[in-house]
Design a protein around this motif. Structure first.
Motif, short mmCIF file in Angstrom:
data_model
loop_
_atom_site.label_atom_id
_atom_site.label_comp_id
_atom_site.label_asym_id
_atom_site.label_seq_id
_atom_site.Cartn_x
_atom_site.Cartn_y
_atom_site.Cartn_z
N VAL A 34 3.32 -17.79 22.39
CA VAL A 34 4.54 -18.61 22.28
C VAL A 34 5.69 -17.78 21.71
O VAL A 34 6.80 -17.77 22.26
N VAL A 35 5.44 -17.06 20.64
CA VAL A 35 6.50 -16.26 20.02
C VAL A 35 6.89 -15.09 20.93
O VAL A 35 8.07 -14.78 21.08
N MET A 37 6.87 -15.01 24.13
CA MET A 37 7.73 -15.53 25.21
C MET A 37 9.16 -15.77 24.71
O MET A 37 10.12 -15.54 25.45
N GLN A 38 9.31 -16.18 23.47
CA GLN A 38 10.65 -16.44 22.93
C GLN A 38 11.44 -15.14 22.79
O GLN A 38 12.66 -15.15 22.89
N TRP A 39 10.74 -14.02 22.54
CA TRP A 39 11.43 -12.75 22.30
C TRP A 39 11.26 -11.76 23.45
O TRP A 39 11.51 -10.57 23.29
N ARG A 40 10.87 -12.24 24.61
CA ARG A 40 10.61 -11.33 25.73
C ARG A 40 11.83 -10.54 26.16
O ARG A 40 11.70 -9.46 26.72
N ASP A 41 13.04 -11.04 25.88
CA ASP A 41 14.27 -10.35 26.27
C ASP A 41 14.82 -9.44 25.18
O ASP A 41 15.83 -8.77 25.39
N ASP A 42 14.21 -9.44 24.03
CA ASP A 42 14.64 -8.61 22.91
C ASP A 42 13.50 -7.67 22.52
O ASP A 42 12.64 -8.02 21.71
#
Length: 150
Positions: A34-35, A37-42
């Protein structure tokens, strides 16, 4: 001499600790994906998260998973009047537990450490093997709840 039997205070205490350690030990199956996926672009945030989770998985979650399994062995031994250690669902649970410990300590923790250290290919490996742990978690919960074959 029996130390405890199913339903006795000693058994219930062991069951309680088994369930608590299982909840803690299985947390990465939910939290990590879950986490991530939230930061996949950073990528920087994802690397920091990977470093943090590698340490937490090794020190906290992995130890809780191991302890939960060991307590499960104890519960199986204490419940010999109700459940036999040779029952298929218990044998399957042991196999799944060994696989979970192996995936966590052999693939996920080293992969997260490598990615945090700058190995970009480790992220690809983590994405490939990462779903294995949540699937094993679901299988384990199924086995513990439904006890197929009983």
């Amino acid at each position: 001499m029996t130390l405890a039997a199913v339903g006795d205070t000693g058994y219930n205490i062991m069951l309680f600790v088994h369930i608590i350690t299982a909840i803690i030990g299985l947390a990465p199956a939910v939290v990590d994906p879950v986490v991530a996926m939230q930061w996949r672009d950073d990528e920087n945030a994802l690397r920091k998260f990977s470093a943090t989770m590698a340490t937490a998985n090794q020190r906290i979650f992995g130890n809780a998973l191991i302890l939960s399994g060991l307590l499960g062995f104890g519960l199986a031994g204490l419940s010999d009047e109700v459940y036999k250690v040779s029952q298929g669902w218990l044998v399957a649970a042991v196999i799944v537990w060994i696989a979970m410990v192996g995936v966590l300590h052999g693939l996920l923790i080293p992969g997260a450490k490598a990615f945090a250290a700058g190995d970009a290919s480790a992220q690809v490996r983590l994405q490939r093997v990462g779903p294995i742990f949540p699937v094993l978690t679901l299988v384990m919960i199924y086995l513990m709840v439904f006890k197929p074959g009983v």
